[in-house]
Enzyme design. Structure first.
Site, PDB file in Angstrom:
ATOM      1  N   SER A   9      -9.493  36.573 -10.631  1.00  0.00           N
ATOM      2  CA  SER A   9      -8.715  37.254  -9.591  1.00  0.00           C
ATOM      3  C   SER A   9      -7.809  38.274 -10.276  1.00  0.00           C
ATOM      4  CB  SER A   9      -7.846  36.252  -8.819  1.00  0.00           C
ATOM      5  OG  SER A   9      -6.837  36.975  -8.132  1.00  0.00           O
ATOM      6  N   HIS A  34     -12.866  39.050  -8.815  1.00  0.00           N
ATOM      7  CA  HIS A  34     -12.399  38.647  -7.479  1.00  0.00           C
ATOM      8  C   HIS A  34     -11.274  39.605  -7.103  1.00  0.00           C
ATOM      9  CE1 HIS A  34     -11.637  35.741  -4.226  1.00  0.00           C
ATOM     10  NE2 HIS A  34     -10.362  35.880  -4.495  1.00  0.00           N
ATOM     11  N   ASP A  36      -8.570  40.724  -4.517  1.00  0.00           N
ATOM     12  CA  ASP A  36      -7.789  40.182  -3.390  1.00  0.00           C
ATOM     13  C   ASP A  36      -7.141  41.295  -2.565  1.00  0.00           C
ATOM     14  OD1 ASP A  36      -6.988  37.502  -5.509  1.00  0.00           O
ATOM     15  OD2 ASP A  36      -7.980  37.294  -3.566  1.00  0.00           O
ATOM     16  N   MET A  38      -4.810  42.190   0.584  1.00  0.00           N
ATOM     17  CA  MET A  38      -3.796  41.584   1.455  1.00  0.00           C
ATOM     18  C   MET A  38      -3.090  42.682   2.244  1.00  0.00           C
ATOM     19  SD  MET A  38      -2.165  38.876  -1.215  1.00  0.00           S
ATOM     20  CE  MET A  38      -3.250  37.821  -2.209  1.00  0.00           C
ATOM     21  N   HIS A  68     -12.103  39.720  -1.387  1.00  0.00           N
ATOM     22  CA  HIS A  68     -11.530  38.651  -0.573  1.00  0.00           C
ATOM     23  C   HIS A  68     -10.572  39.276   0.436  1.00  0.00           C
ATOM     24  CE1 HIS A  68      -8.988  34.676  -0.544  1.00  0.00           C
ATOM     25  NE2 HIS A  68      -9.558  34.950   0.621  1.00  0.00           N
ATOM     26  N   MET A  70      -7.983  39.192   2.965  1.00  0.00           N
ATOM     27  CA  MET A  70      -6.921  38.419   3.627  1.00  0.00           C
ATOM     28  C   MET A  70      -6.161  39.391   4.519  1.00  0.00           C
ATOM     29  SD  MET A  70      -5.913  36.189   0.289  1.00  0.00           S
ATOM     30  CE  MET A  70      -6.618  37.448  -0.763  1.00  0.00           C
ATOM     31  N   MET A 139      -9.684  27.774  -0.252  1.00  0.00           N
ATOM     32  CA  MET A 139      -8.386  28.079  -0.854  1.00  0.00           C
ATOM     33  C   MET A 139      -7.730  26.771  -1.266  1.00  0.00           C
ATOM     34  SD  MET A 139      -8.103  31.330  -0.707  1.00  0.00           S
ATOM     35  CE  MET A 139      -6.435  31.385  -1.331  1.00  0.00           C
ATOM     36  N   ASP A 177     -10.420  28.672  -4.939  1.00  0.00           N
ATOM     37  CA  ASP A 177      -9.568  29.836  -5.193  1.00  0.00           C
ATOM     38  C   ASP A 177      -8.096  29.453  -5.110  1.00  0.00           C
ATOM     39  OD1 ASP A 177      -9.168  33.080  -3.505  1.00  0.00           O
ATOM     40  OD2 ASP A 177      -8.590  32.381  -5.509  1.00  0.00           O
ATOM     41  N   GLY A 199      -6.876  33.374 -11.705  1.00  0.00           N
ATOM     42  CA  GLY A 199      -6.030  34.567 -11.843  1.00  0.00           C
ATOM     43  C   GLY A 199      -5.022  34.386 -12.970  1.00  0.00           C
ATOM     44  N   SER A 200      -3.890  33.770 -12.617  1.00  0.00           N
ATOM     45  CA  SER A 200      -2.764  33.715 -13.572  1.00  0.00           C
ATOM     46  C   SER A 200      -3.086  32.899 -14.819  1.00  0.00           C
ATOM     47  CB  SER A 200      -1.529  33.125 -12.871  1.00  0.00           C
ATOM     48  OG  SER A 200      -1.879  31.870 -12.280  1.00  0.00           O
TER      49      SER A 200
END
Ligand code: DX5
Ligand code: ZN
Length: 228
Positions: A9, A34, A36, A38, A68, A70, A139, A177, A199-200
């Site tokens: 991500s 991935h 994201d 938003m 993705h 959102m 999620m 995710d 991700g992180s």
């Protein structure tokens, strides 16, 4: 044949060097990106649009990219992200009034179809659309931010969806995710996931290659049946 896929991500990447960071994480062993999206409406955060995806493609990022969404609504964004270079587009059932039509729209625009489930969203939404899906994304955090803790109830949900997929005989990827780390990825794989969105845990580490290698070692221990 590969049975587990790692997706990064890029929400947690350094946005001032997004192209280089994406290249670096792919060169470090990630299978797909991935992306994201938003809109500060469906989730309380605002990220990136189709122009950023197009820039990554122009920067010679050729790997598969799962967008993705959102956002709410989603339908008008699907052709834009497909045109910008998405391979998968994942939407949430709550983001559209006509889920069946939205999933058809993703396919119509040449992308593979993902359906995403927030932690409290019931998996009953799968009942009449399994035949349309290439990927189910569960999620394991409440959507909107990277760096959150894994929600343990996601493991039971993973097991239930894994059973549904295996019974359906459809070839559907099962992605998880949010909050995926080196120390929980084996358990997540044991619960039935085969795509791990991270991700992180990668972007906040000081050695992407080593982190990804550690994750793969954990997954190898599951695929070879060696359970810690
Ligand atoms: C959250 C996003 C996730 C998130 C994962 O709404 O959909 O993809 O960026 O990041 P980590 O791995 O840091 O939880
Ligand atoms: Zn995501």
């Amino acid at each position: 044949m590969k049975i587990f896929f790692l997706a990064s991500s890029i929400l947690s990447a350094d946005f001032a060097r997004l192209g280089d960071e994406t290249k670096k994480v792919l060169d470090s062993g990630i299978d797909m990106v991935h992306f994201d999206v938003m809109d500060n409406h469906f989730v309380p955060n605002l990220t990136m649009g189709p122009m950023v995806l197009r820039s990554l493609r122009q920067y010679k990022i050729h790997a598969d990219i799962d967008v993705h969404l959102m956002t709410k609504p989603v339908d008008n964004l699907i052709p834009q992200f497909a045109l910008a270079g998405a391979n998968y587009i994942t939407v949430h059932p709550e983001s559209t009034d006509h889920l069946d039509r939205t999933l058809d729209l993703i396919k119509f625009h040449g992308c593979k179809v993902g359906l995403g489930f927030n932690p409290a969203t019931p998996i009953g939404f799968l009942d009449y659309v399994m035949d349309k899906l290439d990927m189910i994304l569960l999620m394991s955090v409440n959507p909107g931010f990277g760096g959150q803790d894994f929600i343990p109830s996601a493991l039971e949900k993973l097991r239930e969806v894994r059973k549904k997929i295996d019974k359906s005989a459809y070839n559907i990827l099962l992605a998880v995710d949010g909050g995926v780390k080196v120390n929980n990825i084996a358990n997540i794989a044991l619960a039935g996931a085969n795509v791990f969105i991270v991700g992180s845990a990668i972007f906040n580490s000081n050695n992407y290659q080593k982190t990804i290698r550690n994750m793969r070692d954990e997954l190898d221990s599951v695929s070879h049946g060696v359970i810690h």
